[in-house]
Scaffold this active site. Structure first.
Site, mmCIF file in Angstrom:
data_model
loop_
_atom_site.group_PDB
_atom_site.id
_atom_site.type_symbol
_atom_site.label_atom_id
_atom_site.label_comp_id
_atom_site.label_asym_id
_atom_site.label_seq_id
_atom_site.Cartn_x
_atom_site.Cartn_y
_atom_site.Cartn_z
ATOM 1 N N LYS A 1 1.066 4.370 -32.228
ATOM 2 C CA LYS A 1 0.393 3.596 -30.871
ATOM 3 C C LYS A 1 -1.071 3.802 -31.041
ATOM 4 O O LYS A 1 -1.800 4.787 -30.656
ATOM 5 C CB LYS A 1 0.981 4.005 -29.643
ATOM 6 C CG LYS A 1 0.473 2.917 -28.407
ATOM 7 C CD LYS A 1 0.539 3.522 -27.257
ATOM 8 C CE LYS A 1 -0.798 4.140 -26.915
ATOM 9 N NZ LYS A 1 -2.054 3.088 -26.805
ATOM 10 N N GLU B 1 -5.257 17.051 -31.013
ATOM 11 C CA GLU B 1 -6.669 17.169 -31.412
ATOM 12 C C GLU B 1 -7.336 16.841 -30.152
ATOM 13 O O GLU B 1 -7.257 15.448 -29.690
ATOM 14 C CB GLU B 1 -6.987 16.473 -32.427
ATOM 15 C CG GLU B 1 -8.195 17.195 -33.295
ATOM 16 C CD GLU B 1 -9.204 16.008 -33.066
ATOM 17 O OE1 GLU B 1 -9.957 16.466 -32.126
ATOM 18 O OE2 GLU B 1 -9.500 15.149 -33.836
ATOM 19 N N CYS C 1 -15.266 13.753 -31.056
ATOM 20 C CA CYS C 1 -14.735 15.095 -30.189
ATOM 21 C C CYS C 1 -15.653 16.336 -30.447
ATOM 22 O O CYS C 1 -15.552 17.057 -29.803
ATOM 23 C CB CYS C 1 -13.550 15.307 -30.374
ATOM 24 S SG CYS C 1 -12.973 15.018 -32.278
ATOM 25 N N GLU D 1 -16.991 17.234 -21.108
ATOM 26 C CA GLU D 1 -17.329 16.307 -22.313
ATOM 27 C C GLU D 1 -17.802 15.188 -21.923
ATOM 28 O O GLU D 1 -17.174 14.195 -21.109
ATOM 29 C CB GLU D 1 -16.006 16.148 -23.296
ATOM 30 C CG GLU D 1 -16.092 15.282 -24.602
ATOM 31 C CD GLU D 1 -14.898 15.283 -25.287
ATOM 32 O OE1 GLU D 1 -13.667 14.946 -24.587
ATOM 33 O OE2 GLU D 1 -15.032 15.629 -26.485
HETATM 34 P P1 NAI Z 1 -7.249 9.008 -23.524
HETATM 35 O O1 NAI Z 1 -7.044 10.374 -23.848
HETATM 36 O O2 NAI Z 1 -6.815 8.379 -22.238
HETATM 37 O O3 NAI Z 1 -6.708 8.055 -24.775
HETATM 38 C C1 NAI Z 1 -6.194 8.332 -26.053
HETATM 39 C C2 NAI Z 1 -5.122 8.006 -26.209
HETATM 40 O O4 NAI Z 1 -4.026 8.299 -25.515
HETATM 41 C C3 NAI Z 1 -4.979 6.362 -26.209
HETATM 42 O O5 NAI Z 1 -4.238 5.616 -27.196
HETATM 43 C C4 NAI Z 1 -4.237 6.122 -24.938
HETATM 44 O O6 NAI Z 1 -3.249 4.961 -24.871
HETATM 45 C C5 NAI Z 1 -3.175 7.305 -24.998
HETATM 46 N N1 NAI Z 1 -2.849 7.553 -23.683
HETATM 47 C C6 NAI Z 1 -3.596 7.506 -22.359
HETATM 48 N N2 NAI Z 1 -2.773 8.075 -21.305
HETATM 49 C C7 NAI Z 1 -1.628 8.242 -21.769
HETATM 50 C C8 NAI Z 1 -0.412 8.725 -21.285
HETATM 51 N N3 NAI Z 1 -0.170 9.116 -20.012
HETATM 52 N N4 NAI Z 1 0.872 9.039 -22.106
HETATM 53 C C9 NAI Z 1 0.494 8.900 -23.319
HETATM 54 N N5 NAI Z 1 -0.491 8.361 -24.073
HETATM 55 C C10 NAI Z 1 -1.644 7.992 -23.269
HETATM 56 O O7 NAI Z 1 -8.828 8.892 -23.537
HETATM 57 P P2 NAI Z 1 -9.584 7.721 -22.763
HETATM 58 O O8 NAI Z 1 -9.322 7.563 -21.572
HETATM 59 O O9 NAI Z 1 -9.591 6.541 -23.975
HETATM 60 O O10 NAI Z 1 -11.164 8.500 -22.814
HETATM 61 C C11 NAI Z 1 -11.499 9.481 -22.179
HETATM 62 C C12 NAI Z 1 -11.992 10.668 -22.533
HETATM 63 O O11 NAI Z 1 -11.380 11.292 -23.358
HETATM 64 C C13 NAI Z 1 -13.224 10.537 -23.353
HETATM 65 O O12 NAI Z 1 -14.443 10.109 -22.531
HETATM 66 C C14 NAI Z 1 -13.378 11.730 -24.298
HETATM 67 O O13 NAI Z 1 -14.160 12.552 -23.278
HETATM 68 C C15 NAI Z 1 -12.106 11.965 -24.319
HETATM 69 N N6 NAI Z 1 -11.602 11.609 -25.594
HETATM 70 C C16 NAI Z 1 -11.427 12.467 -26.729
HETATM 71 C C17 NAI Z 1 -11.106 11.801 -27.902
HETATM 72 C C18 NAI Z 1 -11.193 12.867 -29.301
HETATM 73 O O14 NAI Z 1 -11.386 12.453 -30.320
HETATM 74 N N7 NAI Z 1 -10.914 13.962 -28.805
HETATM 75 C C19 NAI Z 1 -10.996 10.363 -28.229
HETATM 76 C C20 NAI Z 1 -10.895 9.624 -27.035
HETATM 77 C C21 NAI Z 1 -11.326 10.036 -25.988
#
Ligand code: NAI
Ligand code: MG
Length: 534
Positions: A231, A306, A341, A438
């Site tokens: 996904k 990650e 990240c 972050e």
């Molecule tokens: P997120 O963690 O919500 O989204 C990442 C993935 O998780 C997306 O595919 C999303 O659809 C999915 N997701 C979201 N909620 C979920 C749930 N309840 N169950 C299963 N999958 C779920 O991150 P978001 O909201 O886009 O960004 C928020 C913050 O997260 C950013 O500001 C950053 O700090 C961090 N982040 C860190 C990343 C990394 O590479 N470690 C990448 C993206 C965001």
């Protein structure tokens, strides 16, 4: 069947970010380059691809969401709609998991020799390179990053990951183990281990490196013989869908990789909780990582994570080359608009060079040319979404309220798209949210130190532990500090150096397990011990 417009209006009521948009026109495949909101538009080939209806890839077929709904995909440079993709729900996840299970248990995938599997994976890498221009352009228009950056970083790194992993398909080996068995005196045994695929793997990936994250996830899963439901992030689903076409072209059998677009709270949550999934691999926020762990408890599926970071970038006064270190400090935080990240978001600088480093990074920040990713001169594009824009500006406003000093930047740039000024902040204290949390934008906090003994606790004072860097020409000091840093990656006199052969992942709340290298293969295999009585 609901229309796209209805679906996106409904979506507006539950999530504001991507749906509050300027009304834009979906790119039409009309075969000529047109100006869009004053910016260069996409090439005719990509425009034609964008204009085609987008579907999930399930069991080798392109299919709509079961309920027929779609949601809008936006160009973050101007908020215009560039495509509509399936708004998948648990029923779509069910179908994809069923397809993956069937492919795993009775499809041709299991019958392929490791060499044949490796050749398919190699071909995926070749196809990425063959389509590099289009993929870079797509990544740029979907994510916002400069096309030139996607072309030299995201796309070749993704190809290299598959080429690297292709070689591993023939090298997943067990051991023969001499055993003693104290309660069976005189008996003889032949014992060995094999490493088998985990089975059906759910993979949930973020929007900051959409194509590269597909590669990091799929490469090892395929090399080890698993079947996958992937996904992509709702903000950036397009390169994964284009990639699905390349997978079929490379000869990946039907059902081995299923790609389902949708939101995290619906499609993502259904995948993480699904009893038919043997393992979930996630990259994203630490907050959602914890939700995934709880969801995985239902059937105790394996989990690899990650997650976030707040990485310290440490400059000693004996840096080998001050200018190069300042360049490195700037690119550590400004690369990919800080949406990394492992961004070097906490700059720790020995007092003697603190003013020079801060003014040097600020000078570089001021010179960065912001613009749409498709503009040739653009060095930094917009943030990915209005949600991220709001998040980053909220942190900056909090930092101002807390009394930090903004040496440069500190605001949104312009009023169209999701642009943020590259920002350098000093005069912080460790309790401020801009120091602890972050931000995931082009925002760095800088603080001086006088002694390594005081710097190390500050560097490690984080719930995260993804990456760190040390700049010094004293090699013994560099090694001492590297050993003390609680981080999964430590760069010395460099930053953001990645390779398919090098494991990457986090200490502390930055995650579980490692991606890439041969270490990742452990995440996608399980060991079977076989004992033969002789
Ligand atoms: P997120 O963690 O919500 O989204 C990442 C993935 O998780 C997306 O595919 C999303 O659809 C999915 N997701 C979201 N909620 C979920 C749930 N309840 N169950 C299963 N999958 C779920 O991150 P978001 O909201 O886009 O960004 C928020 C913050 O997260 C950013 O500001 C950053 O700090 C961090 N982040 C860190 C990343 C990394 O590479 N470690 C990448 C993206 C965001
Ligand atoms: Mg989220």
């Amino acid at each position: 069947m609901k229309t796209t417009a209805t679906a996106s209006r409904q979506r507006t009521s539950v999530r504001s970010s991507r749906s509050q948009r300027t009304q834009g026109q979906a790119y039409g495949g009309n075969g000529h380059e047109k100006e869009h909101n004053g910016h260069p538009s996409v090439s005719p080939g990509l425009a034609a691809w964008l204009a085609k209806p987008k579907h999930n890839l399930i069991a080798g077929k392109w299919v709509s969401a079961a309920n027929g709904k779609t949601f809008d995909v936006l160009n973050p440079a101007d908020g215009s709609v560039i495509a509509h993709v399936p708004d998948s729900q648990s029923e779509d996840i069910n179908r994809a998991v069923t397809a993956a299970r069937k492919a795993f248990e009775s499809g041709p995938w299991r019958q392929l020799t490791p060499s044949e599997r490796g050749k398919i994976i190699w071909r995926i890498g070749d196809l990425i390179l063959k389509n590099a221009e289009e993929l870079a352009e797509l990544e740029s228009v979907d994510n916002g990053k400069p096309r030139a950056v996607a072309k030299v970083a995201d796309v070749p790194l993704a190809a290299d990951l598959f080429h690297y992993m292709a070689g591993w398909a023939t090298k997943i080996e067990g051991n023969t183990i001499p055993i003693s068995v104290p309660y069976a005196p005189g008996a003889r045994f032949h014992a060995f281990t094999t490493r088998e695929p985990v089975g059906v793997v759910g993979q949930i990936i973020p929007w900051n490196f959409p194509l590269l994250m597909v590669a990091w996830k799929l490469g090892p899963a395929l090399a080890t013989g698993n079947c996958v439901v992937l996904k992509p992030a709702e903000q950036t689903p397009l390169s994964a869908l284009r990639f699905g076409e390349l997978l079929l072209e490379a000869g990946v059998p039907e059902g081995v990789v299923n790609i389902v677009t949708g939101f995290g709270e619906t499609a993502g949550a259904a995948l993480a909780a699904h009893d038919g999934v043997d393992k979930i691999a996630f990259t994203g926020s630490t907050e959602v990582g914890k939700i995934i762990v709880r969801a995985a408890a239902g059937n105790l599926k394996k989990v690899s994570l990650e997650l976030g970071g707040k990485s310290p970038n440490i400059l000693f006064k004996d840096v080998p080359d001050l200018n190069a270190a300042i360049d490195g400090a700037a690119s550590a935080i400004f690369f990919n608009h800080g949406q990394c990240c492992c961004a070097g978001s906490r700059l720790l600088v020995e007092k003697d060079i603190f003013d020079d480093v801060v003014s040097g990074v600020a000078e570089r920040a001021k010179k960065i040319k912001l613009g749409p990713g498709l503009d040739a001169g653009t060095e930094m594009g917009p943030l990915v979404s209005e949600e991220q824009l709001n998040r980053v500006t909220r942190y900056m406003n909090q930092g101002k309220q807390d009394g930090a000093c903004f040496v440069t930047g500190g605001s949104r740039q312009g009023d169209q798209g999701y642009f943020v000024q590259p920002t350098v902040i000093t005069d912080t204290d460790p309790s401020m949210s801009i120091v602890r949390e972050e931000i995931f934008g082009p925002v760095v906090v800088a603080q001086p130190f006088t002694k390594p003994e005081e710097m190390l606790p500050a560097a490690n004072n984080s719930e995260y532990g993804l990456a760190a860097a040390v700049w010094t020409k004293d090699i013994a000091k560099a090694h001492r500090i590297a050993a003390e840093l609680r981080a999964g990656t430590v760069w010395i006199n460099c930053y953001n150096i990645f390779d398919a052969a090098l494991p990457f992942g986090g200490y502390k709340q930055s995650g579980w397990g490692r991606e890439m290298g041969h270490e990742v293969l452990n995440q996608y295999t399980q060991t079977k011990a076989v004992v033969i009585g002789l």
